[in-house]
Design a protein around this motif. Structure first.
Motif, short mmCIF file in Angstrom:
data_model
loop_
_atom_site.label_atom_id
_atom_site.label_comp_id
_atom_site.label_asym_id
_atom_site.label_seq_id
_atom_site.Cartn_x
_atom_site.Cartn_y
_atom_site.Cartn_z
N MET A 1 56.85 54.76 -21.05
CA MET A 1 57.59 55.85 -20.52
C MET A 1 57.99 55.47 -19.10
O MET A 1 57.22 54.82 -18.39
CB MET A 1 56.69 57.09 -20.54
N TYR A 2 59.16 55.85 -18.71
CA TYR A 2 59.57 55.57 -17.34
C TYR A 2 60.34 56.74 -16.76
O TYR A 2 60.91 57.55 -17.48
CB TYR A 2 60.37 54.26 -17.23
N PHE A 3 60.29 56.83 -15.45
CA PHE A 3 60.96 57.88 -14.70
C PHE A 3 61.84 57.24 -13.64
O PHE A 3 61.46 56.25 -13.04
CB PHE A 3 59.93 58.78 -13.99
N ILE A 4 62.99 57.84 -13.41
CA ILE A 4 63.88 57.40 -12.35
C ILE A 4 64.14 58.60 -11.45
O ILE A 4 64.48 59.68 -11.93
CB ILE A 4 65.21 56.85 -12.91
N PHE A 5 63.94 58.42 -10.17
CA PHE A 5 64.20 59.51 -9.22
C PHE A 5 64.62 58.92 -7.89
O PHE A 5 64.60 57.71 -7.69
CB PHE A 5 62.98 60.43 -9.08
N SER B 1 68.85 58.09 0.76
CA SER B 1 67.97 58.15 -0.40
C SER B 1 67.75 56.74 -0.93
O SER B 1 68.59 55.86 -0.76
CB SER B 1 68.56 59.04 -1.49
N VAL B 2 66.61 56.56 -1.55
CA VAL B 2 66.24 55.27 -2.14
C VAL B 2 65.90 55.51 -3.60
O VAL B 2 65.06 56.36 -3.91
CB VAL B 2 65.02 54.67 -1.40
N PRO B 3 66.54 54.80 -4.53
CA PRO B 3 66.18 54.97 -5.94
C PRO B 3 64.81 54.35 -6.23
O PRO B 3 64.50 53.25 -5.76
CB PRO B 3 67.29 54.25 -6.69
N VAL B 4 64.00 55.08 -7.00
CA VAL B 4 62.66 54.63 -7.38
C VAL B 4 62.54 54.73 -8.89
O VAL B 4 62.92 55.74 -9.48
CB VAL B 4 61.56 55.48 -6.70
N THR B 5 62.04 53.68 -9.53
CA THR B 5 61.79 53.68 -10.97
C THR B 5 60.31 53.44 -11.19
O THR B 5 59.75 52.48 -10.65
CB THR B 5 62.60 52.59 -11.67
N LEU B 6 59.68 54.32 -11.99
CA LEU B 6 58.27 54.16 -12.34
C LEU B 6 58.16 53.89 -13.83
O LEU B 6 58.76 54.60 -14.64
CB LEU B 6 57.48 55.43 -12.03
N HIS B 7 57.40 52.89 -14.20
CA HIS B 7 57.10 52.58 -15.59
C HIS B 7 55.62 52.86 -15.80
O HIS B 7 54.77 52.21 -15.16
CB HIS B 7 57.39 51.11 -15.91
N LEU B 8 55.29 53.83 -16.65
CA LEU B 8 53.91 54.20 -16.90
C LEU B 8 53.52 53.79 -18.31
O LEU B 8 54.25 54.03 -19.26
CB LEU B 8 53.72 55.71 -16.77
N ASP B 9 52.33 53.18 -18.43
CA ASP B 9 51.82 52.77 -19.73
C ASP B 9 50.35 53.16 -19.80
O ASP B 9 49.53 52.62 -19.05
CB ASP B 9 51.99 51.25 -19.89
N LEU B 10 50.03 54.13 -20.65
CA LEU B 10 48.64 54.51 -20.88
C LEU B 10 48.10 53.56 -21.94
O LEU B 10 48.26 53.78 -23.13
CB LEU B 10 48.53 55.96 -21.32
N ALA B 11 47.51 52.45 -21.49
CA ALA B 11 47.09 51.38 -22.38
C ALA B 11 45.87 51.78 -23.20
O ALA B 11 45.76 51.39 -24.36
CB ALA B 11 46.81 50.10 -21.58
N GLU B 12 44.96 52.54 -22.59
CA GLU B 12 43.72 52.89 -23.30
C GLU B 12 43.16 54.16 -22.71
O GLU B 12 43.19 54.38 -21.50
CB GLU B 12 42.70 51.77 -23.15
N ILE B 13 42.64 55.02 -23.59
CA ILE B 13 41.89 56.19 -23.15
C ILE B 13 40.78 56.39 -24.18
O ILE B 13 41.03 56.39 -25.38
CB ILE B 13 42.78 57.44 -23.00
N ARG C 1 42.80 53.33 -18.92
CA ARG C 1 43.44 52.12 -18.39
C ARG C 1 44.93 52.41 -18.33
O ARG C 1 45.60 52.52 -19.35
CB ARG C 1 43.14 50.91 -19.27
N ILE C 2 45.44 52.56 -17.12
CA ILE C 2 46.84 52.93 -16.89
C ILE C 2 47.52 51.78 -16.18
O ILE C 2 47.04 51.29 -15.16
CB ILE C 2 46.93 54.20 -16.02
N ASN C 3 48.65 51.36 -16.71
CA ASN C 3 49.46 50.33 -16.06
C ASN C 3 50.68 51.00 -15.44
O ASN C 3 51.42 51.69 -16.14
CB ASN C 3 49.91 49.27 -17.06
N VAL C 4 50.86 50.83 -14.15
CA VAL C 4 51.99 51.41 -13.44
C VAL C 4 52.77 50.28 -12.79
O VAL C 4 52.22 49.48 -12.05
CB VAL C 4 51.52 52.40 -12.35
N ARG C 5 54.05 50.21 -13.11
CA ARG C 5 54.95 49.28 -12.44
C ARG C 5 56.00 50.12 -11.72
O ARG C 5 56.39 51.17 -12.21
CB ARG C 5 55.63 48.34 -13.44
N ASN C 6 56.44 49.66 -10.58
CA ASN C 6 57.44 50.43 -9.84
C ASN C 6 58.48 49.50 -9.24
O ASN C 6 58.20 48.33 -8.96
CB ASN C 6 56.77 51.29 -8.77
#
Length: 95
Positions: free
Chosen positions: A1-5, A18-30, A54-59
């Motif tokens: 899942m990713y968000f752009i704001f 303003s600065v564009p920011v993109t977040l990529h979220l990955d819930l690898a394990e719960i 275990r959460i992987n966040v890339r930005n």
């Protein structure tokens, strides 16, 4: 899942840039112990204690040639907030 704001910079005046920011979220394990319940017309679940997550966040901050990737401060902040949300809303009892 990713968000752009857009992140607005309010200095030296409101909405200066303003600065564009993109977040990529990955819930690898719960994993954890879950309690299910049914009460009248609804059902619910909660974790019994904090789950192992275990959460992987890339930005990415910026655009084009001025794009910067993977600021660890942003990743740590998002991970901390997600874990706090799960603890406050889904873990029972709140410890």
């Amino acid at each position: 899942m990713y968000f752009i704001f857009r992140l607005w910079i309010n200095w030296p005046r409101d909405r200066y840039a303003s600065v564009p920011v993109t977040l990529h979220l990955d819930l690898a394990e719960i994993s954890g112990r879950i309690r299910f319940g049914v009460a009248r017309s609804h059902s619910f679940f909660s974790f019994l204690g904090d789950p192992l997550m275990r959460i992987n966040v890339r930005n990415e901050v910026g655009k084009g040639a001025y794009k910067f990737k993977d600021f660890p401060q942003i990743s740590e902040y998002i991970t901390k907030k997600l874990k706090a949300f799960v603890h406050n809303k889904i873990v029972h009892p709140h410890s």
